[in-house]
Enzyme design. Structure first.
Site, PDB file in Angstrom:
ATOM      1  N   HIS A 195      -0.019 -37.386  15.490  1.00  0.00           N
ATOM      2  CA  HIS A 195      -1.188 -37.268  13.704  1.00  0.00           C
ATOM      3  C   HIS A 195      -1.128 -39.125  13.174  1.00  0.00           C
ATOM      4  O   HIS A 195      -0.970 -39.280  12.064  1.00  0.00           O
ATOM      5  CB  HIS A 195      -0.192 -36.622  13.178  1.00  0.00           C
ATOM      6  CG  HIS A 195      -0.071 -35.041  13.355  1.00  0.00           C
ATOM      7  ND1 HIS A 195       0.798 -33.976  12.743  1.00  0.00           N
ATOM      8  CD2 HIS A 195      -1.026 -34.708  13.954  1.00  0.00           C
ATOM      9  CE1 HIS A 195       0.184 -32.926  13.685  1.00  0.00           C
ATOM     10  NE2 HIS A 195      -0.358 -33.122  14.407  1.00  0.00           N
ATOM     11  N   ALA A 232       9.360 -32.662  11.392  1.00  0.00           N
ATOM     12  CA  ALA A 232       9.494 -34.187  10.532  1.00  0.00           C
ATOM     13  C   ALA A 232      11.261 -33.907  10.277  1.00  0.00           C
ATOM     14  O   ALA A 232      11.883 -34.740   9.836  1.00  0.00           O
ATOM     15  CB  ALA A 232       9.284 -33.106   9.458  1.00  0.00           C
ATOM     16  N   CYS A 238     -10.485 -51.872   0.619  1.00  0.00           N
ATOM     17  CA  CYS A 238     -10.523 -52.633   1.836  1.00  0.00           C
ATOM     18  C   CYS A 238     -11.375 -54.116   1.376  1.00  0.00           C
ATOM     19  O   CYS A 238     -11.771 -54.190   0.708  1.00  0.00           O
ATOM     20  CB  CYS A 238     -12.139 -51.679   2.559  1.00  0.00           C
ATOM     21  SG  CYS A 238     -12.148 -53.427   3.967  1.00  0.00           S
TER      22      CYS A 238
HETATM   23  N1  APR Z   1      17.736 -30.288  12.335  1.00  0.00           N
HETATM   24  C1  APR Z   1      16.579 -29.995  13.024  1.00  0.00           C
HETATM   25  N2  APR Z   1      15.666 -29.095  12.221  1.00  0.00           N
HETATM   26  C2  APR Z   1      15.732 -29.449  11.293  1.00  0.00           C
HETATM   27  C3  APR Z   1      16.174 -30.834  10.138  1.00  0.00           C
HETATM   28  C4  APR Z   1      17.298 -31.119  10.866  1.00  0.00           C
HETATM   29  N3  APR Z   1      17.911 -31.938  10.478  1.00  0.00           N
HETATM   30  N4  APR Z   1      15.450 -30.685   9.114  1.00  0.00           N
HETATM   31  C5  APR Z   1      14.178 -30.025   9.089  1.00  0.00           C
HETATM   32  N5  APR Z   1      14.687 -29.239   9.907  1.00  0.00           N
HETATM   33  C6  APR Z   1      13.316 -28.185  10.907  1.00  0.00           C
HETATM   34  C7  APR Z   1      12.921 -27.235   9.383  1.00  0.00           C
HETATM   35  O1  APR Z   1      13.942 -26.187   9.218  1.00  0.00           O
HETATM   36  C8  APR Z   1      11.681 -26.963   9.820  1.00  0.00           C
HETATM   37  O2  APR Z   1      11.712 -25.707  11.013  1.00  0.00           O
HETATM   38  O3  APR Z   1      12.384 -29.204  10.893  1.00  0.00           O
HETATM   39  C9  APR Z   1      11.396 -28.166  10.541  1.00  0.00           C
HETATM   40  C10 APR Z   1       9.854 -29.171  10.192  1.00  0.00           C
HETATM   41  O4  APR Z   1       9.189 -28.808   9.922  1.00  0.00           O
HETATM   42  P1  APR Z   1       7.967 -28.489   8.776  1.00  0.00           P
HETATM   43  O5  APR Z   1       8.689 -28.851   7.511  1.00  0.00           O
HETATM   44  O6  APR Z   1       6.932 -27.874   9.026  1.00  0.00           O
HETATM   45  O7  APR Z   1       7.375 -30.109   9.801  1.00  0.00           O
HETATM   46  P2  APR Z   1       6.511 -30.474  10.988  1.00  0.00           P
HETATM   47  O8  APR Z   1       6.717 -28.850  11.788  1.00  0.00           O
HETATM   48  O9  APR Z   1       6.891 -31.147  12.048  1.00  0.00           O
HETATM   49  O10 APR Z   1       5.167 -30.306  10.223  1.00  0.00           O
HETATM   50  C11 APR Z   1       4.122 -30.521  11.186  1.00  0.00           C
HETATM   51  O11 APR Z   1       2.675 -29.859   9.754  1.00  0.00           O
HETATM   52  O12 APR Z   1       1.853 -30.987   7.859  1.00  0.00           O
HETATM   53  C12 APR Z   1       1.760 -31.422   8.034  1.00  0.00           C
HETATM   54  O13 APR Z   1       1.519 -33.457   9.452  1.00  0.00           O
HETATM   55  C13 APR Z   1       2.152 -32.867   9.189  1.00  0.00           C
HETATM   56  O14 APR Z   1       2.587 -33.320  11.398  1.00  0.00           O
HETATM   57  C14 APR Z   1       3.338 -32.177  10.453  1.00  0.00           C
HETATM   58  C15 APR Z   1       2.575 -31.192  10.859  1.00  0.00           C
END
Ligand code: APR
Length: 263
Positions: A128, A31, A161
């Site tokens: 996902h 994300a 649906c």
């Molecule tokens: N640049 C670099 N890093 C970033 C930025 C940015 N602009 N914005 C956020 N981050 C970092 C945050 O510090 C965090 O460590 O990206 C990471 C995002 O981590 P999560 O929010 O946990 O997202 P993600 O790792 O994709 O989550 C995995 O968890 O809830 C489930 O299904 C959901 O696909 C998701 C999965």
């Protein structure tokens, strides 16, 4: 340039050098690559899980509780309204593909921004699922999320649906759902075949996806982590760049391509 800036520049050049010889790079995105596009991540301060309890949005609750579905559709409508566009992190993956060096993107994101940026669908593995479509849990009917959101905007808080009256849901993999076997097999194959694995914008805490960078490293691929915050896999990585994905990933790709003439 101050000492810290020089150290960051050196780390970037070193990471680029590690990728210089890589022919089959996998980018593994979370994300954090989409926050610059206005989509909140999950675990940062102010992220989605600071506003919603993930257990409230799990698959079993979604199927059994109309209140959970109403909440999920409100969230879906909110995200749809963002009309998010790709940012330089997504475009850096396209540049790597255009240079013939990207084996594929394995993304945990459901926002569709990697394909919006110009990557062909066959180079994007959405482990996902996708928030761009809805699916009926009863008959399997699928459709564009815009149609379902339009029904929510028109007052249907929990649209059913139109074909069979069953429960419809974003075509994402929620907690409590399994990643479709064919999708997971593709992610495993990409990981097994890569010679470099770049994890960007992910906290690397959600399994089974977070096991892929570990597999890549164990099979001898170069592992690079790009993230704003430290992750549990930083010690395993060959290079770690802490900072903004929208700045670091384009710079890393430039350093990797610069370190070797493009084909
Ligand atoms: N640049 C670099 N890093 C970033 C930025 C940015 N602009 N914005 C956020 N981050 C970092 C945050 O510090 C965090 O460590 O990206 C990471 C995002 O981590 P999560 O929010 O946990 O997202 P993600 O790792 O994709 O989550 C995995 O968890 O809830 C489930 O299904 C959901 O696909 C998701 C999965």
């Amino acid at each position: 340039m101050d000492v810290a800036g020089q150290a960051a520049a050196d780390a970037l050049e070193r990471a680029g050098g590690l990728l210089a010889g890589a022919e089959r790079v996998v980018v593994f995105s979370g994300a954090g690559v989409s926050t610059d596009s206005g989509i909140p991540d999950f675990r940062s301060p102010g992220g989605l899980w600071s506003r919603y309890d993930p257990r409230e949005l799990g698959f079993r609750r979604y199927v059994s509780d109309p209140g959970t579905r109403r909440l999920a559709w409100r969230l879906r409508r909110e995200l749809h309204r963002l009309e998010a566009r790709p940012n330089p992190a997504h475009l850096a993956c396209v540049r790597l593909a255009e240079a013939g060096r990207l084996a594929g993107v394995i993304t945990q994101n459901i926002d569709g921004l990697h394909t919006d940026a110009g990557l062909p669908a066959e180079l994007v593995c959405e482990v996902h699922g996708t928030g761009r479509q809805f699916v009926c849990l009863a008959c399997g009917e699928r459709g564009p999320m815009g149609e379902a959101v339009a029904r929510v905007e028109a007052g249907e808080e929990d649209p059913a649906c139109l074909t069979c009256g069953g429960i419809i849901k974003a075509a994402t993999v929620s907690f409590g759902q399994n990643i479709p076997a064919d999708v997971w097999a593709r992610a495993e194959a990409l990981t097994a075949a890569c010679d470099a694995f770049v994890a960007v914008g992910s906290s690397l805490v959600v399994q089974p996806a977070a096991g892929l960078p570990v597999r890549a490293s164990r099979q001898g691929a170069t592992l690079v982590i790009v993230n704003r915050e430290p992750t549990p896999l930083d010690d395993l990585a060959d290079a770690v760049l802490h900072g903004e994905a929208g700045t670091l990933l384009p710079a890393l790709v430039s350093a990797a391509l610069r370190a070797r003439p493009q084909r």
